[in-house]
Scaffold this motif. Structure first.
Motif, PDB file in Angstrom:
ATOM      1  N   GLY A  24     -27.634   7.498 -19.379  1.00  0.00           N
ATOM      2  CA  GLY A  24     -25.620   7.149 -18.669  1.00  0.00           C
ATOM      3  C   GLY A  24     -25.162   8.598 -18.351  1.00  0.00           C
ATOM      4  O   GLY A  24     -25.601   9.482 -18.867  1.00  0.00           O
ATOM      5  N   PHE A  25     -23.749   8.164 -17.832  1.00  0.00           N
ATOM      6  CA  PHE A  25     -23.115   8.856 -17.624  1.00  0.00           C
ATOM      7  C   PHE A  25     -21.597   8.715 -17.786  1.00  0.00           C
ATOM      8  O   PHE A  25     -21.606   7.129 -17.647  1.00  0.00           O
ATOM      9  N   ALA A  26     -20.065   9.246 -18.096  1.00  0.00           N
ATOM     10  CA  ALA A  26     -19.367   8.737 -17.650  1.00  0.00           C
ATOM     11  C   ALA A  26     -18.397  10.344 -16.402  1.00  0.00           C
ATOM     12  O   ALA A  26     -18.946  11.538 -16.874  1.00  0.00           O
ATOM     13  N   TYR A  27     -17.508   9.736 -15.975  1.00  0.00           N
ATOM     14  CA  TYR A  27     -17.283  10.720 -15.047  1.00  0.00           C
ATOM     15  C   TYR A  27     -15.821  10.437 -14.852  1.00  0.00           C
ATOM     16  O   TYR A  27     -14.654   9.098 -14.693  1.00  0.00           O
ATOM     17  N   TYR A  28     -14.932  11.361 -13.549  1.00  0.00           N
ATOM     18  CA  TYR A  28     -13.015  10.066 -14.488  1.00  0.00           C
ATOM     19  C   TYR A  28     -13.083  11.820 -12.860  1.00  0.00           C
ATOM     20  O   TYR A  28     -13.181  12.658 -12.697  1.00  0.00           O
ATOM     21  N   ASN A  29     -11.987  10.487 -12.047  1.00  0.00           N
ATOM     22  CA  ASN A  29     -12.543  10.916 -10.598  1.00  0.00           C
ATOM     23  C   ASN A  29     -10.619  11.499 -10.301  1.00  0.00           C
ATOM     24  O   ASN A  29     -10.261  11.500  -9.271  1.00  0.00           O
ATOM     25  N   GLY A  30      -9.548  11.702 -11.300  1.00  0.00           N
ATOM     26  CA  GLY A  30      -8.524  11.838 -11.629  1.00  0.00           C
ATOM     27  C   GLY A  30      -7.393  10.638 -12.067  1.00  0.00           C
ATOM     28  O   GLY A  30      -5.994  10.767 -12.129  1.00  0.00           O
ATOM     29  N   CYS A  31      -8.085   9.358 -11.719  1.00  0.00           N
ATOM     30  CA  CYS A  31      -6.844   8.222 -12.014  1.00  0.00           C
ATOM     31  C   CYS A  31      -7.768   6.990 -12.915  1.00  0.00           C
ATOM     32  O   CYS A  31      -6.873   6.286 -13.903  1.00  0.00           O
ATOM     33  N   SER A  32      -9.226   6.973 -12.564  1.00  0.00           N
ATOM     34  CA  SER A  32      -9.859   6.229 -12.996  1.00  0.00           C
ATOM     35  C   SER A  32     -11.187   6.967 -13.709  1.00  0.00           C
ATOM     36  O   SER A  32     -11.655   7.988 -13.218  1.00  0.00           O
ATOM     37  N   TYR A  33     -11.874   5.957 -14.778  1.00  0.00           N
ATOM     38  CA  TYR A  33     -13.331   6.314 -15.532  1.00  0.00           C
ATOM     39  C   TYR A  33     -14.144   5.500 -14.977  1.00  0.00           C
ATOM     40  O   TYR A  33     -13.941   4.776 -14.659  1.00  0.00           O
ATOM     41  N   LEU A  34     -14.975   6.032 -14.748  1.00  0.00           N
ATOM     42  CA  LEU A  34     -17.100   5.875 -14.125  1.00  0.00           C
ATOM     43  C   LEU A  34     -17.852   5.995 -15.371  1.00  0.00           C
ATOM     44  O   LEU A  34     -17.416   6.644 -15.710  1.00  0.00           O
ATOM     45  N   VAL A  35     -18.194   4.879 -15.799  1.00  0.00           N
ATOM     46  CA  VAL A  35     -19.373   4.770 -16.775  1.00  0.00           C
ATOM     47  C   VAL A  35     -20.631   3.820 -16.477  1.00  0.00           C
ATOM     48  O   VAL A  35     -20.311   2.953 -15.635  1.00  0.00           O
ATOM     49  N   VAL A  36     -21.492   4.999 -16.006  1.00  0.00           N
ATOM     50  CA  VAL A  36     -22.599   4.453 -15.392  1.00  0.00           C
ATOM     51  C   VAL A  36     -23.818   4.386 -16.452  1.00  0.00           C
ATOM     52  O   VAL A  36     -24.243   5.081 -17.190  1.00  0.00           O
ATOM     53  N   ILE A  37     -24.391   3.239 -16.577  1.00  0.00           N
ATOM     54  CA  ILE A  37     -25.486   2.386 -17.556  1.00  0.00           C
ATOM     55  C   ILE A  37     -26.856   2.406 -16.711  1.00  0.00           C
ATOM     56  O   ILE A  37     -26.637   1.917 -15.748  1.00  0.00           O
ATOM     57  N   ASN A  38     -27.720   3.508 -17.838  1.00  0.00           N
ATOM     58  CA  ASN A  38     -29.243   3.111 -16.527  1.00  0.00           C
ATOM     59  C   ASN A  38     -29.536   1.882 -16.922  1.00  0.00           C
ATOM     60  O   ASN A  38     -29.843   1.233 -17.887  1.00  0.00           O
ATOM     61  N   GLN A  39     -30.117   0.676 -16.270  1.00  0.00           N
ATOM     62  CA  GLN A  39     -30.481  -0.824 -16.190  1.00  0.00           C
ATOM     63  C   GLN A  39     -32.164  -0.899 -16.688  1.00  0.00           C
ATOM     64  O   GLN A  39     -32.069  -1.658 -16.657  1.00  0.00           O
ATOM     65  N   LYS A  40     -32.180   0.518 -16.539  1.00  0.00           N
ATOM     66  CA  LYS A  40     -33.952   0.631 -16.913  1.00  0.00           C
ATOM     67  C   LYS A  40     -34.090   0.226 -18.688  1.00  0.00           C
ATOM     68  O   LYS A  40     -35.155  -0.025 -19.002  1.00  0.00           O
ATOM     69  N   TYR A  41     -33.061   0.945 -19.429  1.00  0.00           N
ATOM     70  CA  TYR A  41     -32.965   0.564 -20.956  1.00  0.00           C
ATOM     71  C   TYR A  41     -32.659  -0.771 -21.257  1.00  0.00           C
ATOM     72  O   TYR A  41     -32.312  -1.436 -20.586  1.00  0.00           O
ATOM     73  N   ASN A  42     -32.987  -0.983 -22.269  1.00  0.00           N
ATOM     74  CA  ASN A  42     -32.700  -2.761 -23.379  1.00  0.00           C
ATOM     75  C   ASN A  42     -31.462  -2.229 -22.915  1.00  0.00           C
ATOM     76  O   ASN A  42     -30.349  -1.382 -23.630  1.00  0.00           O
ATOM     77  N   ARG A  43     -30.793  -3.351 -23.457  1.00  0.00           N
ATOM     78  CA  ARG A  43     -29.248  -3.977 -23.894  1.00  0.00           C
ATOM     79  C   ARG A  43     -29.024  -2.974 -24.915  1.00  0.00           C
ATOM     80  O   ARG A  43     -27.845  -2.873 -25.415  1.00  0.00           O
ATOM     81  N   GLU A  44     -29.794  -2.995 -26.820  1.00  0.00           N
ATOM     82  CA  GLU A  44     -28.998  -2.551 -27.763  1.00  0.00           C
ATOM     83  C   GLU A  44     -29.028  -0.825 -27.039  1.00  0.00           C
ATOM     84  O   GLU A  44     -28.086  -0.451 -27.306  1.00  0.00           O
ATOM     85  N   GLN A  45     -30.054  -0.588 -26.906  1.00  0.00           N
ATOM     86  CA  GLN A  45     -29.783   1.251 -26.295  1.00  0.00           C
ATOM     87  C   GLN A  45     -28.318   1.449 -24.938  1.00  0.00           C
ATOM     88  O   GLN A  45     -28.131   2.291 -25.643  1.00  0.00           O
ATOM     89  N   ASN A  46     -28.692   0.464 -24.400  1.00  0.00           N
ATOM     90  CA  ASN A  46     -27.319   0.253 -23.249  1.00  0.00           C
ATOM     91  C   ASN A  46     -25.862   0.203 -24.192  1.00  0.00           C
ATOM     92  O   ASN A  46     -24.898   0.726 -24.057  1.00  0.00           O
ATOM     93  N   ILE A  47     -25.851  -0.406 -25.516  1.00  0.00           N
ATOM     94  CA  ILE A  47     -24.546  -0.296 -25.775  1.00  0.00           C
ATOM     95  C   ILE A  47     -24.387   0.844 -26.608  1.00  0.00           C
ATOM     96  O   ILE A  47     -23.388   1.284 -26.715  1.00  0.00           O
ATOM     97  N   LYS A  48     -25.500   1.239 -27.355  1.00  0.00           N
ATOM     98  CA  LYS A  48     -25.002   2.178 -28.289  1.00  0.00           C
ATOM     99  C   LYS A  48     -24.878   3.510 -26.543  1.00  0.00           C
ATOM    100  O   LYS A  48     -24.039   4.714 -26.758  1.00  0.00           O
ATOM    101  N   THR A  49     -25.593   3.805 -25.486  1.00  0.00           N
ATOM    102  CA  THR A  49     -24.604   4.495 -24.262  1.00  0.00           C
ATOM    103  C   THR A  49     -23.931   4.047 -24.235  1.00  0.00           C
ATOM    104  O   THR A  49     -22.940   5.392 -23.599  1.00  0.00           O
ATOM    105  N   THR A  50     -23.191   2.778 -24.019  1.00  0.00           N
ATOM    106  CA  THR A  50     -21.285   2.554 -23.319  1.00  0.00           C
ATOM    107  C   THR A  50     -21.066   3.505 -24.304  1.00  0.00           C
ATOM    108  O   THR A  50     -20.041   4.401 -24.071  1.00  0.00           O
ATOM    109  N   ILE A  51     -20.462   2.974 -25.593  1.00  0.00           N
ATOM    110  CA  ILE A  51     -20.466   4.045 -26.785  1.00  0.00           C
ATOM    111  C   ILE A  51     -20.269   4.327 -26.905  1.00  0.00           C
ATOM    112  O   ILE A  51     -18.766   5.769 -27.291  1.00  0.00           O
ATOM    113  N   HIS A  52     -21.282   5.339 -26.446  1.00  0.00           N
ATOM    114  CA  HIS A  52     -21.109   7.149 -26.771  1.00  0.00           C
ATOM    115  C   HIS A  52     -20.083   7.793 -25.520  1.00  0.00           C
ATOM    116  O   HIS A  52     -19.739   8.607 -25.532  1.00  0.00           O
TER     117      HIS A  52
END
Length: 87
Positions: A24-52
């Motif tokens: 996953g990754f996060a991006y700031y466009n100047g007024c809002s943030y975009l957090v993109v998470i890879n849907q290929k990973y399981n729920r537990e990994q995606n929670i960890k990535t989101t927290i990161h």
């Protein structure tokens, strides 16, 4: 709830199909943030990535220069490690 929390902080969370090497990754466009998470990973990994990625946002790492990436990653890892003591 979590969706309200994200809206309050101008964070858009999306699950998309990314290459397996990217969790996953996060991006700031100047007024809002975009957090993109890879849907290929399981729920537990995606929670960890989101927290990161949210930690990057709340530590304001988007104001750092590109050469500070390693420092930002180390800081996120330290914060997440410290959080584990409180959970």
């Amino acid at each position: 709830d979590f969706e309200d929390f994200l809206r309050f902080h101008n964070i858009n969370l999306n699950y998309v199909n990314l290459p397996s090497s990217v969790r996953g990754f996060a991006y700031y466009n100047g007024c809002s943030y975009l957090v993109v998470i890879n849907q290929k990973y399981n729920r537990e990994q995606n929670i960890k990535t989101t927290i990161h990625e949210l930690t990057h946002i709340f530590e304001n790492h988007f104001t750092y220069f590109n050469d500070a990436e390693e420092k930002c990653e180390e800081e996120v890892q330290r914060i997440i490690k410290d959080l584990k003591y409180f959970i």
